[in-house]
Design a protein around this motif. Structure first.
Motif, PDB file in Angstrom:
ATOM      1  N   GLU A   9       0.829  -1.203   0.000  1.00 25.62           N
ATOM      2  CA  GLU A   9       0.000   0.000   0.000  1.00 25.62           C
ATOM      3  C   GLU A   9       0.865   1.255   0.000  1.00 25.62           C
ATOM      4  O   GLU A   9       1.842   1.354   0.738  1.00 25.62           O
ATOM      5  N   ARG A 138     -11.158   3.368  -7.627  1.00 22.87           N
ATOM      6  CA  ARG A 138      -9.781   2.901  -7.503  1.00 22.87           C
ATOM      7  C   ARG A 138      -8.829   4.032  -7.115  1.00 22.87           C
ATOM      8  O   ARG A 138      -7.730   3.790  -6.650  1.00 22.87           O
ATOM      9  N   ASN A 139      -9.266   5.268  -7.316  1.00 17.67           N
ATOM     10  CA  ASN A 139      -8.427   6.409  -6.941  1.00 17.67           C
ATOM     11  C   ASN A 139      -8.600   6.810  -5.475  1.00 17.67           C
ATOM     12  O   ASN A 139      -7.857   7.649  -4.979  1.00 17.67           O
ATOM     13  N   LYS A 143     -11.038   2.968   0.615  1.00 20.37           N
ATOM     14  CA  LYS A 143     -12.250   2.534  -0.088  1.00 20.37           C
ATOM     15  C   LYS A 143     -13.362   2.117   0.876  1.00 20.37           C
ATOM     16  O   LYS A 143     -14.524   2.401   0.643  1.00 20.37           O
ATOM     17  N   GLU A 164     -15.939   0.121 -12.696  1.00 21.74           N
ATOM     18  CA  GLU A 164     -14.494   0.221 -12.460  1.00 21.74           C
ATOM     19  C   GLU A 164     -13.751  -0.860 -13.238  1.00 21.74           C
ATOM     20  O   GLU A 164     -14.334  -1.905 -13.567  1.00 21.74           O
ATOM     21  N   SER A 166     -11.485  -3.997 -13.703  1.00 21.98           N
ATOM     22  CA  SER A 166     -11.512  -5.152 -12.818  1.00 21.98           C
ATOM     23  C   SER A 166     -10.547  -6.201 -13.344  1.00 21.98           C
ATOM     24  O   SER A 166      -9.592  -5.859 -14.039  1.00 21.98           O
ATOM     25  N   SER A 204      -2.875   1.796 -10.679  1.00 16.68           N
ATOM     26  CA  SER A 204      -4.082   1.844  -9.843  1.00 16.68           C
ATOM     27  C   SER A 204      -5.083   0.770 -10.276  1.00 16.68           C
ATOM     28  O   SER A 204      -5.813   0.226  -9.455  1.00 16.68           O
ATOM     29  N   ILE A 205      -5.108   0.456 -11.556  1.00 17.26           N
ATOM     30  CA  ILE A 205      -6.016  -0.595 -12.039  1.00 17.26           C
ATOM     31  C   ILE A 205      -5.552  -1.943 -11.487  1.00 17.26           C
ATOM     32  O   ILE A 205      -6.337  -2.745 -10.999  1.00 17.26           O
ATOM     33  N   ARG A 207      -3.918  -2.565  -8.827  1.00 19.19           N
ATOM     34  CA  ARG A 207      -4.090  -2.705  -7.380  1.00 19.19           C
ATOM     35  C   ARG A 207      -5.546  -2.801  -6.949  1.00 19.19           C
ATOM     36  O   ARG A 207      -5.830  -3.104  -5.806  1.00 19.19           O
ATOM     37  N   HIS A 208      -6.455  -2.467  -7.849  1.00 22.43           N
ATOM     38  CA  HIS A 208      -7.866  -2.406  -7.449  1.00 22.43           C
ATOM     39  C   HIS A 208      -8.396  -3.819  -7.184  1.00 22.43           C
ATOM     40  O   HIS A 208      -8.042  -4.764  -7.877  1.00 22.43           O
ATOM     41  N   LEU A 214     -14.413  -6.860  -4.343  1.00 18.73           N
ATOM     42  CA  LEU A 214     -15.176  -5.608  -4.243  1.00 18.73           C
ATOM     43  C   LEU A 214     -16.580  -5.867  -3.692  1.00 18.73           C
ATOM     44  O   LEU A 214     -17.091  -5.099  -2.880  1.00 18.73           O
TER      45      LEU A 214
END
Ligand code: SAM
Length: 244
Positions: A9, A138-139, A143, A164, A166, A204-205, A207-208, A214
């Motif tokens: 992170e 994701r930004n 979350k 988002e 995925s 960022s994608i 890490r989402h 989700l």
């Protein structure tokens, strides 16, 4: 620090600072980049959100991380003059771009703009019939906190829709990775002169959380149920959570 997703992170403030920098930098060319990078397909993904949202006249709708207002543009027509649409975004450059674009399109009257952090929404509890967040979650650094804040703000009977990036189908992964890591930063550099922001985008994608994770996060935030639809082989997913 390692999160429970197993990723390294980025410290909270560093990430928020990076996100702010990225969107201030790309705001003026954001719409063009969206079309170029997705080959226009983001329009179809957003169309799917609009259809599934079931937004009707008289509803109150919040489009969070709304940026330049692609969803709001349609919601403003659908809710009519008895409804209300709020475009909220943390970034003043994106919000300003959205306001300018929608005002030029004549979308005024039932539409307002709020600079807000998804983690701490400044709206009354139980207020909105629908909340949408497209390519925004994701930004967001925290979350879980943001999803909880959305849950609070949603009316009982309301729905949250999260569009988002995925986890794509395994057969697509090699081509998708090549496109993301090789092509995207280059297109970014070519159009905006800023490859770094597009490297952030790819990271960022990656890490989402994936589709199932989700859903679990949404349920932990209070949503009574969560389902999702994979779009374009899971490159993107639309998650829907309900507040009963
Ligand atoms: N929803 C628009 C769309 O689909 O075209 C814009 C998506 S853009 C990729 C992501 C947006 O999320 C940016 O406008 C950014 O400023 C916003 N954002 C990032 N972090 C946020 C936060 N914590 N709270 C609210 N908005 C945030």
């Amino acid at each position: 620090k390692i999160t429970h997703f197993g990723f390294q992170e980025v410290p909270v403030e560093e990430k928020a600072h990076k996100v702010a920098e990225v969107f201030h930098s790309v705001a003026s060319r954001y719409d063009l980049m969206n079309d170029l990078m997705s080959l226009g397909i983001h329009r179809l993904w957003k169309r799917f959100v609009i259809e599934l949202s079931g937004v009707r006249p008289g509803m109150r709708v919040l489009d969070l991380a709304g940026g330049t207002g692609d969803l709001v543009k349609v919601f403003a027509d659908r809710v009519g003059n008895k409804g209300q649409v709020v475009l909220a975004d943390i970034n003043s450059s994106m919000l300003e771009k959205g306001r300018e674009r929608l005002t030029n399109l004549g979308k005024v009257g039932n539409l307002s703009y709020v600079q807000a952090n998804a983690e701490n929404l400044p709206f009354p509890a139980n207020y909105f019939d629908r909340i949408t967040i497209a390519f925004g979650l994701r930004n967001v650094t925290q979350k879980e906190t943001a999803l909880h804040s959305m849950y609070q703000t949603l009316k009982p009977g309301g729905q949250l829709l999260v569009l988002e990036f995925s986890k794509p189908a395994p057969w697509l992964a090699p081509a998708y990775d090549a496109y993301s890591f090789w092509a995207l930063p280059r297109i970014g550099k070519w159009v905006t002169g800023d490859a770094e922001s597009y490297r952030y985008l790819v990271e960022s994608i990656r890490r989402h959380p994936d589709q199932e994770t989700l859903c679990t996060l949404m349920q932990s935030a209070g949503f009574d149920y969560c389902d999702f639809h994979n779009l374009s082989q899971g490159i993107v997913a639309l998650h829907r959570g309900y507040k009963y």
